[in-house]
Scaffold this active site. Structure first.
Site, PDB file in Angstrom:
ATOM      1  N   HIS B 282       0.838  -1.208   0.000  1.00 12.83           N
ATOM      2  CA  HIS B 282       0.000   0.000   0.000  1.00 12.83           C
ATOM      3  C   HIS B 282       0.875   1.261   0.000  1.00 12.83           C
ATOM      4  O   HIS B 282       0.736   2.130  -0.873  1.00 12.83           O
ATOM      5  CB  HIS B 282      -0.902  -0.022   1.243  1.00 12.83           C
ATOM      6  N   GLU B 283       1.794   1.331   0.942  1.00 12.29           N
ATOM      7  CA  GLU B 283       2.662   2.509   1.013  1.00 12.29           C
ATOM      8  C   GLU B 283       3.545   2.581  -0.233  1.00 12.29           C
ATOM      9  O   GLU B 283       3.864   3.672  -0.712  1.00 12.29           O
ATOM     10  CB  GLU B 283       3.510   2.480   2.290  1.00 12.29           C
ATOM     11  N   HIS B 286       1.764   4.548  -2.823  1.00 16.33           N
ATOM     12  CA  HIS B 286       1.945   5.995  -2.600  1.00 16.33           C
ATOM     13  C   HIS B 286       3.347   6.433  -3.047  1.00 16.33           C
ATOM     14  O   HIS B 286       3.534   7.471  -3.679  1.00 16.33           O
ATOM     15  CB  HIS B 286       1.808   6.324  -1.104  1.00 16.33           C
ATOM     16  N   GLU B 312      -4.791   7.700  -2.764  1.00 16.16           N
ATOM     17  CA  GLU B 312      -5.299   6.417  -2.281  1.00 16.16           C
ATOM     18  C   GLU B 312      -5.649   5.486  -3.442  1.00 16.16           C
ATOM     19  O   GLU B 312      -5.578   4.266  -3.305  1.00 16.16           O
ATOM     20  CB  GLU B 312      -6.523   6.633  -1.379  1.00 16.16           C
TER      21      GLU B 312
END
Lengths: 519, 519
Positions: B282-283, B286, B312
């Site tokens: 997830h990170e 980003h 997101e």
């Protein structure tokens, strides 16, 4: 009538005190802002040397330059001139800390203001290019790449000395920046005694038929185990890991962001035991000094070690006087054996001799305790001549090699292991080197006093109790931050001025005991 | 005569262009200074959450406050007003990037200027106390500790909305700060469709007799192995470790100091496999977004992801659409088996089902892909009512529990696992939550277009080639930084406005396939 005048005076005094108090708060808030910038710059620098992704270098340098400019602006701001003006007539009313704080503020302001801003900005660019050129020159072992840059740096340093002014000797002005009160006149005596004493002892050792080896330090020493052992030693020394860290960088250093955030770095070599550990202990000495500074010195710019020389006295005290003592290893060798199977059959005497192995060598940072000061003295003599125009940058390779031959009996086979080994000249830190040797001298002088105060201190160390050493250094050195000058501090502690006798006695006692059977 | 006039005009234009060019350089240098401060603040914050010794917290907060104040001063400085005034009549002459840069500068300036400085400073103190109270309240699972602070925060947020102004709905003003162009009117439709679609699907799954377990993720997963595996996955995704890092913090986050220094954090649990890895992925989503921003957007303040919703969309795209796909694990499961013996006998189907296990739960950050958006919709509905004064802070426990019961069929047994679980309200980030669910919607809409452009993209993923995904996202999303609004961007990419159809189709396809045998 009398009464009313008395009242007036009294009220006047109260008003005056209140005004001073308010202005002091204002100064401290202002200095606090400078300290905050210094902390931010510190973290940006620390991170650059430890964890920063490499592609971010340009961006990081930009941020550092910007914040440094802001710090410079605050240090030289009109507000500072106003503070100085206000306190000019009030110094007698201030307590010691506030007085030194204002004097300090004024000295920094005056010194910075003496250099024309354009000159200074030119120099920043020159120094930055010079550092890059030094790096390349060292890598290629070719002084000619660095020479034109160093010439410019020296030219600007000389010019700065003219702006700042000098009394006896031009080099004094630069020395004073790192060790207030130290002059060529004093250093010629101190370093002369040191050089003669060490060379004499070194000759005795050369004539000893005692065979010492440090082969036990070569082998397989996993980095994880070295790190754990370093941390265990640092904790025993009293380094507080809730107010500090130990990380890895190419060259070991200590950097603090106030006494509650003190960061040490070291560099591990999988195939060598002593280098990283001694670096950790050395940086730990710097770090404990900073951690011990009282919170009351926040926002005064006095909440840090007083000088490079006193700072080195603490790091070298821990590294050499403590960390290379037999008592220290009486306690730590059994622990080291748990981490490193290589030491399974090593006796305390073998270990003690190995860690105190003496051999004149070419590289300062790898030198043993005895010959280390000679590396410094060579640099001192060269800097002194260079700044006073007695030699030119072009003479450096010849002079360097001659002095190494004369004092240490060794000669570099190339520039990288000769005059390109240190970065200090590249960024213009002339006057810095003597601190290291002064640290040795201060340290032994403190040891002499410590042994009078606490005769059993090494017995304590031999059972792993290092808190006595720590408490004594804290009480005598650390807790004062930068309130006293180095001169005042050593006098307060030992009752006398800096004196080489103690260091030379210490060296003779120690090394003639190790290198017995002098021929 | 004609000629000379022409010349005059021409010279006039040249002069005009030159003047504009110079002023643009000046603006960019000014914005560059703001960006440098932002980077310094970023590092200080990152370090505080990763490596800072704990005793340094107060000191660090002081440094952060000081630099934030400097950043605020630059953002609202007179210089900015001058720039805005200068460009007022020249906007047509600017290219797209410069135009958006100036509009951006003006919007920030106007918004900040609308809040009286004293009000703002009061609020900073209130928010900071509120965060501390929330922490304590969460620890003790006692909403009453947090309640009076939250009441103040809400009061100030409402007041700010009045200063900033609003058209249709007060909450719109707050939404706009995180997702430009998004309004209650739009979100009511989007989230209404989402809620209905997800609840319907969830009911079908509840009625499935397919037994799925995620027990395989419980066991012994050494942190070192998890870290190595995370890094291997991130590298495959295209995260550049020469321009970024992966570290550990209590709560995972991504923070960049420009595109060449992007830092991810995750949190490892020795006894659970999926949490840390999915956080890393997830990170990583980003992070890759920020790393792909072109250098040409430096010094414009446009060199970052355009909105929280689009950000997101990228992180959730990698976490869910890629990282929870069967094709992803076709490639990565054999690798995972090398790191984790626990998976020795795990089949691809077992693994795929486990990582897509659906179960309504109480904690947002631990929710599965399907129910996650419901957690967000609950928060959206509560924020909307709160800011519009339809409910009070005192109603929150009741409303929270009712909605969890209604949408997810679960009820918190205490405040800590109920309305105290998230920090967002404590620091006044009202309007932020919807971004997460918008990210899901944007992401699936992009997926639909990606599959048209690259029909074989999942086949590529199944052999470990993730560069096709990365290139498509870079080309369509990342390289534009903040040049386009979220609305413009999604329209440019997919040819239509935000549309929940794609996300609901994606969920139905995926989960009805996994949870077969619906009763």
């Amino acid at each position: 009538m009398d009464n009313s005048i008395q009242n007036e005076n009294k009220n006047g005094d109260v008003k005056m005190n209140l005004e001073i108090k308010e202005k002091l708060n204002e100064v401290k808030s202002y200095i606090g802002d400078i300290e905050k910038l210094t902390k931010a710059i510190g973290l940006l620098y620390w991170d650059m040397k430890t964890y920063m992704p490499k592609k971010s270098l340009d961006s990081r340098v930009g941020v550092l330059e910007y914040l440094s400019e802001q710090e410079f602006k605050l240090t030289t701001g009109e507000k500072v001139a106003e503070f100085i003006e206000f306190f000019k007539g009030e110094m007698k009313q201030l307590d010691l800390v506030d007085k030194v704080m204002i004097e300090n503020l004024k000295r920094n302001y005056d010194e910075t203001k003496k250099i024309p801003k354009d000159k200074y900005l030119e120099y920043v660019v020159i120094a930055s290019k010079s550092e890059a050129a030094w790096e390349e020159a060292k890598e290629k072992s070719d002084f000619s790449i660095f020479k034109p840059h160093l010439e410019k740096v020296v030219e600007y340093q000389k010019e700065f000395v003219n702006y700042w002014g000098y009394k006896e000797n031009k080099y004094d002005t630069l020395l004073d920046k790192y060790e207030k009160g130290i002059t060529v006149e004093k250093l010629d005596v101190i370093f002369g005694e040191l050089r003669d004493g060490i060379v004499e002892l070194l000759n005795k050792i050369k004539n000893s038929n005692k065979k010492i080896s440090k082969d036990i330090f070569s082998g397989k020493f996993p980095v994880e185990a070295q790190e754990k052992f370093s941390i265990e030693v640092l904790k025993k020394m009293g380094f507080d890991f809730e107010a500090g860290r130990l990380d890895v960088s190419v060259h070991p250093f200590t950097l603090d962001m106030g006494s509650h955030d003190v960061r040490l770095t070291t560099h591990y070599y999988e195939n060598e035991f002593s280098s990283a550990l001694l670096s950790s202990i050395h940086e730990g000495g710097h770090g404990i000094y900073e951690q011990d500074i009282p919170d009351s010195l926040e926002n005064t710019k006095l909440g840090t070690g007083v000088s490079m020389g006193i700072h080195e006295s603490q790091s070298r005290f821990y590294e050499n006087i403590v960390g290379r003592s037999k008592e220290f290893w009486t306690y730590f060798l059994p622990l080291a054996k748990k981490y490193f199977p290589e030491f399974k059959d090593t006796t305390l005497d073998e270990f003690y001799e190995a860690i105190n192995y003496v051999k004149p060598s070419l590289i300062r940072t790898e030198a043993d305790e005895l010959t280390y000061s000679l590396h410094i003295i060579i640099r001192y003599e060269i800097e002194k001549s260079l700044i006073n125009g007695e030699i030119e940058v072009g003479d450096l390779p010849r002079v360097w090699n001659e002095k190494y031959k004369e004092y240490l009996g060794v000669e570099p086979s190339n520039d990288a292991e000769g005059l390109l080994q240190d970065m200090h000249w590249a960024d213009g830190s002339f006057g810095y080197f003597p601190s290291y040797a002064l640290g040795n001298v201060y340290g032994a002088q403190m040891l002499n006093k410590l042994l009078q105060d606490e005769p059993n201190i090494f017995k304590e160390i031999s059972v792993g109790n290092l808190s006595g050493v720590h408490e004594w250094l804290k009480e005598n050195v650390h807790k004062h931050g930068s309130i006293y000058t180095p001169e005042e501090l050593i006098k307060n502690i030992t009752g006398e001025e800096i004196n080489t006798k103690y260091f030379l006695d210490y060296l003779n006692n120690k090394y003639l005991n190790i290198y017995t059977n002098i021929l």
